[in-house]
Design a protein around this motif. Structure first.
Motif, PDB file in Angstrom:
ATOM      1  N   PRO A  32       0.805  -1.224   0.000  1.00 55.18           N
ATOM      2  CA  PRO A  32       0.000   0.000   0.000  1.00 55.18           C
ATOM      3  C   PRO A  32       0.840   1.277   0.000  1.00 55.18           C
ATOM      4  CG  PRO A  32      -0.936  -1.587   1.519  1.00 55.18           C
ATOM      5  CD  PRO A  32       0.348  -2.187   1.015  1.00 55.18           C
ATOM      6  N   TRP A  41      -5.856  -1.397  -8.492  1.00 54.01           N
ATOM      7  CA  TRP A  41      -5.746  -1.403  -7.023  1.00 54.01           C
ATOM      8  C   TRP A  41      -7.069  -0.932  -6.408  1.00 54.01           C
ATOM      9  CZ3 TRP A  41      -1.741  -3.214  -4.081  1.00 54.01           C
ATOM     10  CH2 TRP A  41      -1.784  -2.951  -2.720  1.00 54.01           C
ATOM     11  N   GLU A  42      -7.641   0.081  -7.020  1.00 53.42           N
ATOM     12  CA  GLU A  42      -8.923   0.628  -6.546  1.00 53.42           C
ATOM     13  C   GLU A  42     -10.030  -0.424  -6.671  1.00 53.42           C
ATOM     14  OE1 GLU A  42     -11.161   4.446  -8.066  1.00 53.42           O
ATOM     15  OE2 GLU A  42      -9.056   4.935  -7.617  1.00 53.42           O
ATOM     16  N   ASP A  62      -9.702  -2.583  -3.825  1.00 50.69           N
ATOM     17  CA  ASP A  62     -10.177  -1.885  -2.617  1.00 50.69           C
ATOM     18  C   ASP A  62     -11.699  -1.852  -2.557  1.00 50.69           C
ATOM     19  OD1 ASP A  62      -7.723  -1.446  -1.532  1.00 50.69           O
ATOM     20  OD2 ASP A  62      -7.534   0.631  -2.189  1.00 50.69           O
ATOM     21  N   ASN A  63     -12.322  -1.824  -3.718  1.00 50.47           N
ATOM     22  CA  ASN A  63     -13.789  -1.804  -3.772  1.00 50.47           C
ATOM     23  C   ASN A  63     -14.395  -3.200  -3.769  1.00 50.47           C
ATOM     24  OD1 ASN A  63     -13.659   0.986  -3.846  1.00 50.47           O
ATOM     25  ND2 ASN A  63     -13.615   1.042  -6.094  1.00 50.47           N
ATOM     26  N   LYS A 121      -8.291  -9.537  -6.602  1.00 48.44           N
ATOM     27  CA  LYS A 121      -7.010  -9.145  -5.996  1.00 48.44           C
ATOM     28  C   LYS A 121      -5.850  -9.299  -6.965  1.00 48.44           C
ATOM     29  CE  LYS A 121      -8.291 -10.068  -1.202  1.00 48.44           C
ATOM     30  NZ  LYS A 121      -9.750 -10.000  -1.495  1.00 48.44           N
TER      31      LYS A 121
END
Lengths: 215, 215
Positions: A120, A160-161, A164-165, A169
Motif C-alpha cells: 500500500p 488497485w482501486e 479496494d472496492n 485481488k
C-alpha cells in the motif's frame, strides 16, 4: 521485497549494480537465461548509463541496523540488522530532465498478476509521483512466458482501486495484454523500457509539459 | 559517507525518514538544535511531502550483506554486513515534474569547505545528472555559523576541476558566500531549499525547458 539467502553464504553481488542484492538464488531458475527481472533491469540501466541515455539506479535495499561493532584498525561490522520493507519504489532516476520512478515485479502465475506484489505505501508513493508530474510505472514479468510488460502507474492504481472496492485481488493477463505495453526484450538493452517511455510520453531533449491524465 | 555508531547500541532511527540512519550521536552536538544536517533535511523533506509540495527521499544507506540467517518462524537476520560507499548522491526525487538530486554535507571548518567531503563517483554522478537535465546541487552547512548554503552542482564541479588541476582542495567560505545561495532556515520547513530551486529555475506547474548553462 522478499529477500532470501542461503545461510552463511558469502554474499557476492553482481558488480553491475554496485553491490545491490540480487534474487538469483531464489528465482533464477524461473527467469530468462537464469537472470532475475532485477538483474535484467540492472544490466539495462547500466546500458542506458554507459550510453548516456538515462541515469536510473536501483535504490539500496533498506536495512534496519540494530548492532554495529567497531574493531580497531578495521571497518565497522554490522552484527545485527533486518531487512525493511521499501517505502518507495525500487528504481528512480532521470531521463531527458524528467523524473522516472518504477517498480519491477515478476510472477510465476500464468493467468494473472497478483496485486499482493505491491505494498500500500508503494501505491501511495506512486500516486504522489504522478501528482508531482513524474513518470511512474511498473515492469511486470510473467516468468512462465518470458513476457515483460510496462504498466503505467495510473492503470495499476485503477486495478488497485478495484480491489479496494471488493474486486479481484489481481490483474488478469488478458487485462494486462490489453492495457499494458509489451517491452521488447533483447541482448542490449535487455528490457528496453525507455522505448515505451518515448512512445507514451514522446519526450524531447527539452522537457515538455505533462500530458493530461498520464502525468 | 562516514558512519559511526557506539558499539552494540540499539539502533532506533528517527521515524521521519522511514528508518534512515542518522548521525546525531556523531555530530549532533555541533549542529543546530542538536540536529544533524541530515535530520533537518529529512524533516524538511517530510514537510514537503505532507504538504504535497515535492516527493524527495533519502536513499537507504548502502550495505554490503555478507551473511544472513533464517531462524524458523522469524525474520531473516543479517549477521554480517558492512557499510558501503554510496555510488550516487543521498537524496533524489521529483518537484514539478523535474528530477531533483542532491548531496548534503556539513563541516566544522570555519574558513572553507573541504572537497574531500565528496567522492569522485559522486562528482561523476552529478555530471551525469546535469547532462540529463536534472536539477543537481549540494547543501553545505557550516556548523560553526549555523549557515546553510545551496551550491549548484555546476559550480561544485568548477571547484572540483580547480583541485584536479592542482588548485586548493577546498572551497573558501568567501567563495561560497559569493557563488552559492544561502538557504533560509526556519522551523517549518527547516531548510527550505525548494525556495532556492524556485528562484534559480523558476519551475512552473508544467515543466519548462532547461536554462542554458545551469542544466
Amino acid at each position: 521485497m522478499n529477500l532470501h539467502y542461503p545461510n552463511g553464504r558469502k554474499y557476492s553481488p553482481l558488480e553491475i549494480n554496485k553491490g545491490e542484492i540480487t534474487k538469483s538464488e531464489k528465482s533464477g531458475s524461473f527467469s530468462n537465461r537464469g537472470m532475475t527481472l532485477e538483474e535484467d533491469i540492472n544490466i539495462t540501466n547500466l546500458y542506458y548509463l554507459e550510453r548516456e541515455m538515462a541515469v536510473i539506479h536501483k535504490k539500496p535495499t533498506p536495512v534496519q541496523i540494530v548492532q554495529v561493532d567497531y574493531p580497531r584498525r578495521s571497518a565497522a561490522v554490522i552484527k545485527e540488522a533486518y531487512f525493511k520493507q521499501a517505502s518507495t519504489t525500487d528504481y528512480n532516476g532521470v531521463y531527458k530532465g524528467k523524473y522516472i520512478d518504477f517498480e519491477a515485479k515478476e510472477t510465476q502465475n500464468r493467468t494473472s498478476f497478483p496485486l499482493k506484489n505491491f505494498h500500500p505505501h508503494q501505491i501511495h508513493h506512486m500516486k504522489a509521483i504522478l501528482q508531482h508530474g513524474g513518470i511512474c510505472f511498473v515492469i511486470l514479468r510473467f516468468t512462465a512466458f518470458e513476457e515483460v510488460f510496462f504498466l503505467e502507474a495510473k492503470d495499476l492504481l485503477t486495478f488497485w482501486e478495484r480491489m479496494d472496492n471488493g474486486g479481484r485481488k489481481s490483474i488478469t493477463k488478458i487485462e494486462i495484454e490489453q492495457i499494458a505495453h509489451i517491452i521488447p526484450l533483447g541482448f542490449q538493452p535487455r528490457i528496453d523500457y525507455i522505448s515505451i517511455i518515448d512512445k507514451l510520453y514522446g519526450l524531447s531533449s527539452s522537457c515538455k509539459p505533462r500530458k493530461e491524465g498520464t502525468l
